[in-house]
Design a protein around this motif. Structure first.
Motif, PDB file in Angstrom:
ATOM      1  N   GLN A  38       0.826  -1.199   0.000  1.00  0.00           N
ATOM      2  CA  GLN A  38       0.000   0.000   0.000  1.00  0.00           C
ATOM      3  C   GLN A  38       0.864   1.255   0.000  1.00  0.00           C
ATOM      4  OE1 GLN A  38      -2.038   1.671   3.575  1.00  0.00           O
ATOM      5  NE2 GLN A  38      -3.905   0.987   2.552  1.00  0.00           N
ATOM      6  N   LYS A  39       0.490   2.209  -0.846  1.00  0.00           N
ATOM      7  CA  LYS A  39       1.235   3.450  -0.949  1.00  0.00           C
ATOM      8  C   LYS A  39       0.294   4.634  -0.753  1.00  0.00           C
ATOM      9  CE  LYS A  39       4.434   1.157  -4.092  1.00  0.00           C
ATOM     10  NZ  LYS A  39       4.929   1.016  -5.480  1.00  0.00           N
ATOM     11  N   THR A  40       0.863   5.777  -0.443  1.00  0.00           N
ATOM     12  CA  THR A  40       0.075   6.989  -0.226  1.00  0.00           C
ATOM     13  C   THR A  40       0.419   8.008  -1.304  1.00  0.00           C
ATOM     14  OG1 THR A  40       0.018   6.629   2.169  1.00  0.00           O
ATOM     15  CG2 THR A  40      -0.456   8.857   1.380  1.00  0.00           C
ATOM     16  N   PHE A  41      -0.612   8.452  -2.009  1.00  0.00           N
ATOM     17  CA  PHE A  41      -0.425   9.407  -3.097  1.00  0.00           C
ATOM     18  C   PHE A  41      -1.109  10.737  -2.761  1.00  0.00           C
ATOM     19  CE2 PHE A  41      -0.057   5.251  -5.037  1.00  0.00           C
ATOM     20  CZ  PHE A  41       0.966   5.393  -5.946  1.00  0.00           C
ATOM     21  N   VAL A  42      -0.428  11.830  -3.028  1.00  0.00           N
ATOM     22  CA  VAL A  42      -1.017  13.165  -2.953  1.00  0.00           C
ATOM     23  C   VAL A  42      -0.967  13.725  -4.375  1.00  0.00           C
ATOM     24  CG1 VAL A  42      -0.810  15.506  -2.049  1.00  0.00           C
ATOM     25  CG2 VAL A  42      -0.358  13.542  -0.552  1.00  0.00           C
ATOM     26  N   LEU A  43      -2.142  14.016  -4.933  1.00  0.00           N
ATOM     27  CA  LEU A  43      -2.262  14.411  -6.328  1.00  0.00           C
ATOM     28  C   LEU A  43      -2.666  15.877  -6.434  1.00  0.00           C
ATOM     29  CD1 LEU A  43      -4.382  11.313  -7.520  1.00  0.00           C
ATOM     30  CD2 LEU A  43      -1.886  11.478  -7.306  1.00  0.00           C
ATOM     31  N   ILE A  44      -1.884  16.660  -7.180  1.00  0.00           N
ATOM     32  CA  ILE A  44      -2.146  18.094  -7.325  1.00  0.00           C
ATOM     33  C   ILE A  44      -2.337  18.418  -8.805  1.00  0.00           C
ATOM     34  CG2 ILE A  44      -1.411  20.405  -6.676  1.00  0.00           C
ATOM     35  CD1 ILE A  44      -1.485  18.462  -4.324  1.00  0.00           C
ATOM     36  N   GLY A  45      -3.489  18.974  -9.146  1.00  0.00           N
ATOM     37  CA  GLY A  45      -3.793  19.309 -10.532  1.00  0.00           C
ATOM     38  C   GLY A  45      -3.167  20.623 -10.972  1.00  0.00           C
ATOM     39  N   GLY A  46      -3.170  20.842 -12.274  1.00  0.00           N
ATOM     40  CA  GLY A  46      -2.584  22.055 -12.841  1.00  0.00           C
ATOM     41  C   GLY A  46      -3.527  23.239 -12.821  1.00  0.00           C
ATOM     42  N   ARG A  56     -10.516   9.564 -12.251  1.00  0.00           N
ATOM     43  CA  ARG A  56     -10.305   8.255 -12.883  1.00  0.00           C
ATOM     44  C   ARG A  56      -9.075   7.552 -12.310  1.00  0.00           C
ATOM     45  NH1 ARG A  56     -11.659  10.323 -19.110  1.00  0.00           N
ATOM     46  NH2 ARG A  56     -13.819  10.895 -18.643  1.00  0.00           N
ATOM     47  N   VAL A  57      -8.024   8.312 -12.053  1.00  0.00           N
ATOM     48  CA  VAL A  57      -6.818   7.738 -11.477  1.00  0.00           C
ATOM     49  C   VAL A  57      -7.042   7.387 -10.009  1.00  0.00           C
ATOM     50  CG1 VAL A  57      -4.431   8.245 -10.829  1.00  0.00           C
ATOM     51  CG2 VAL A  57      -5.260   8.834 -13.110  1.00  0.00           C
ATOM     52  N   THR A  58      -7.714   8.270  -9.287  1.00  0.00           N
ATOM     53  CA  THR A  58      -8.010   8.014  -7.876  1.00  0.00           C
ATOM     54  C   THR A  58      -8.783   6.704  -7.714  1.00  0.00           C
ATOM     55  OG1 THR A  58      -8.035  10.371  -7.300  1.00  0.00           O
ATOM     56  CG2 THR A  58      -9.235   8.879  -5.843  1.00  0.00           C
ATOM     57  N   GLU A  59      -9.806   6.519  -8.540  1.00  0.00           N
ATOM     58  CA  GLU A  59     -10.610   5.305  -8.479  1.00  0.00           C
ATOM     59  C   GLU A  59      -9.756   4.061  -8.695  1.00  0.00           C
ATOM     60  OE1 GLU A  59     -14.302   3.210 -10.968  1.00  0.00           O
ATOM     61  OE2 GLU A  59     -13.768   5.297 -11.317  1.00  0.00           O
ATOM     62  N   ARG A  60      -8.867   4.122  -9.666  1.00  0.00           N
ATOM     63  CA  ARG A  60      -8.023   2.971  -9.978  1.00  0.00           C
ATOM     64  C   ARG A  60      -7.009   2.681  -8.873  1.00  0.00           C
ATOM     65  NH1 ARG A  60     -10.192   4.860 -14.443  1.00  0.00           N
ATOM     66  NH2 ARG A  60     -10.294   3.601 -16.366  1.00  0.00           N
ATOM     67  N   LEU A  61      -6.404   3.724  -8.325  1.00  0.00           N
ATOM     68  CA  LEU A  61      -5.437   3.528  -7.244  1.00  0.00           C
ATOM     69  C   LEU A  61      -6.106   2.967  -5.995  1.00  0.00           C
ATOM     70  CD1 LEU A  61      -3.280   6.780  -7.569  1.00  0.00           C
ATOM     71  CD2 LEU A  61      -2.526   4.454  -8.063  1.00  0.00           C
ATOM     72  N   GLU A  62      -7.278   3.487  -5.667  1.00  0.00           N
ATOM     73  CA  GLU A  62      -7.979   3.011  -4.468  1.00  0.00           C
ATOM     74  C   GLU A  62      -8.436   1.567  -4.620  1.00  0.00           C
ATOM     75  OE1 GLU A  62      -9.630   7.206  -2.570  1.00  0.00           O
ATOM     76  OE2 GLU A  62     -10.983   6.003  -3.832  1.00  0.00           O
ATOM     77  N   LYS A  63      -8.804   1.166  -5.819  1.00  0.00           N
ATOM     78  CA  LYS A  63      -9.191  -0.231  -6.051  1.00  0.00           C
ATOM     79  C   LYS A  63      -8.017  -1.173  -5.810  1.00  0.00           C
ATOM     80  CE  LYS A  63     -13.132   0.133  -9.207  1.00  0.00           C
ATOM     81  NZ  LYS A  63     -13.640  -0.133 -10.578  1.00  0.00           N
ATOM     82  N   GLY A  65      -5.927  -0.665  -3.445  1.00  0.00           N
ATOM     83  CA  GLY A  65      -5.639  -0.615  -2.010  1.00  0.00           C
ATOM     84  C   GLY A  65      -4.767   0.532  -1.559  1.00  0.00           C
ATOM     85  N   HIS A  66      -4.497   1.479  -2.443  1.00  0.00           N
ATOM     86  CA  HIS A  66      -3.654   2.608  -2.066  1.00  0.00           C
ATOM     87  C   HIS A  66      -4.474   3.726  -1.421  1.00  0.00           C
ATOM     88  CE1 HIS A  66      -0.519   0.635  -4.305  1.00  0.00           C
ATOM     89  NE2 HIS A  66      -1.243   0.646  -5.409  1.00  0.00           N
ATOM     90  N   LYS A  67      -3.807   4.561  -0.638  1.00  0.00           N
ATOM     91  CA  LYS A  67      -4.437   5.749  -0.064  1.00  0.00           C
ATOM     92  C   LYS A  67      -4.192   6.914  -1.002  1.00  0.00           C
ATOM     93  CE  LYS A  67      -3.826   6.612   4.299  1.00  0.00           C
ATOM     94  NZ  LYS A  67      -3.132   6.848   5.596  1.00  0.00           N
ATOM     95  N   VAL A  68      -5.244   7.651  -1.305  1.00  0.00           N
ATOM     96  CA  VAL A  68      -5.119   8.733  -2.275  1.00  0.00           C
ATOM     97  C   VAL A  68      -5.741  10.016  -1.729  1.00  0.00           C
ATOM     98  CG1 VAL A  68      -5.574   9.474  -4.642  1.00  0.00           C
ATOM     99  CG2 VAL A  68      -5.299   7.030  -4.146  1.00  0.00           C
ATOM    100  N   TYR A  69      -4.985  11.105  -1.815  1.00  0.00           N
ATOM    101  CA  TYR A  69      -5.474  12.428  -1.437  1.00  0.00           C
ATOM    102  C   TYR A  69      -5.331  13.332  -2.654  1.00  0.00           C
ATOM    103  CZ  TYR A  69      -4.997  10.719   3.369  1.00  0.00           C
ATOM    104  OH  TYR A  69      -5.109   9.989   4.530  1.00  0.00           O
ATOM    105  N   ALA A  70      -6.444  13.547  -3.346  1.00  0.00           N
ATOM    106  CA  ALA A  70      -6.454  14.480  -4.479  1.00  0.00           C
ATOM    107  C   ALA A  70      -6.876  15.841  -3.937  1.00  0.00           C
ATOM    108  CB  ALA A  70      -7.405  13.992  -5.560  1.00  0.00           C
TER     109      ALA A  70
END
Length: 265
Positions: A38-46, A56-63, A65-70
């Motif tokens: 499991q990894k933790t991602f912080v996603l920042i848009g332009g 779309r990416v958040t959904e795939r990463l969470e499926k 098992g990763h933690k995602v903060y967009a």
């Protein structure tokens, strides 16, 4: 009941218990492996974008098992009601750093798209010790003292507090007209102060252990060519190129980007 009946029942019971134990053990091993991966991602848009661009990416990463903060930066998308002339680059740097600090995040993969390379670079000065990898997705890579406008020139309307959201997209942006319509329905004006203030850097970005730069050459911009070129000449960066996607690869090719992020984290 005969002795053989008793023996047979005990044998069956022992076998059942053994199978159950094996099942529990296998389940525990699988769970442990999933947890360790499991990894933790912080996603920042332009610019003009909010957390919505990562759906779309958040959904795939969470499926997986990763933690995602967009994160949506102040003044944009669902936070567009906060737009004011007081918003500058420091505001967006603080948005990112505060998320990391208040959520007690560690071992992060920080992902920055386009303009977000500026505030993400600044945020690493505060939370770089919590970040184990970064991925710059066709992102600006400022040097100390540079602003977004230093790298991407544009006219400024006197007295304006924001840059208007685009009303049309380049033909190379998306192949699906539905994506074009969806993006144009979501973009919001960019607080102008975020493009004018220079960033103060001491090298925290370069000290991150794993660094990946993704160049999307269908989107032509000299500042991005410069950033990719700098990374190619630096062995501490891994440089990837996607020649089929437009600038917003998280929308156009989410499967490809998700796979890259998991491997780069």
């Amino acid at each position: 009941m005969t002795l053989s009946d008793v023996t047979r029942r005990r044998l069956i019971g022992s076998l059942a218990a053994g199978v159950s134990a094996v099942s529990v053990t296998s389940s525990s091993i699988s769970s442990a492996r999933a947890q360790s991966a499991q990894k933790t991602f912080v996603l920042i848009g332009g610019a003009f974008y909010g957390a919505w661009c990562w759906h779309r990416v958040t959904e795939r990463l969470e499926k997986q098992g990763h933690k995602v903060y967009a994160l949506t930066l102040t003044g944009l998308a669902e936070r567009s009601h906060l737009l004011s002339r007081d918003i500058n680059l420091d505001t967006h740097i603080t948005d990112i750093a505060n998320l990391v600090e208040w959520e007690d995040l560690t071992d992060i993969c920080l992902v920055a798209h386009s303009y977000a390379g500026c505030p993400a670079s600044g945020a690493l000065e505060r939370v770089g010790n919590r970040v184990s990898s970064i991925v710059w997705v066709d992102a600006i890579k400022p040097a100390d003292g540079e602003s977004f406008r230093d790298l991407v020139s544009f006219p400024i309307e006197e007295g304006a507090i924001s840059r208007p959201a685009p009303k049309a997209l380049p033909p190379t942006a998306f192949s699906d007209p539905k994506d074009v319509a969806w993006v144009l329905s979501k973009v919001t004006p960019q607080p102008i102060g975020t493009w004018l203030q220079s960033v103060k850097l001491s090298g925290a970005r370069e000290r991150v252990a794993k660094k990946t730069y993704i160049r999307l050459p269908k989107f032509q911009l000299a500042a991005l060519d410069k950033a990719a070129g700098e990374c190619k000449s630096d062995n501490s960066w891994t440089v990837l190129e996607n020649a089929t996607s437009g600038h917003s690869v998280m929308i156009a090719e989410p499967d490809w980007l998700t796979d890259v992020l998991v491997k780069a984290a």
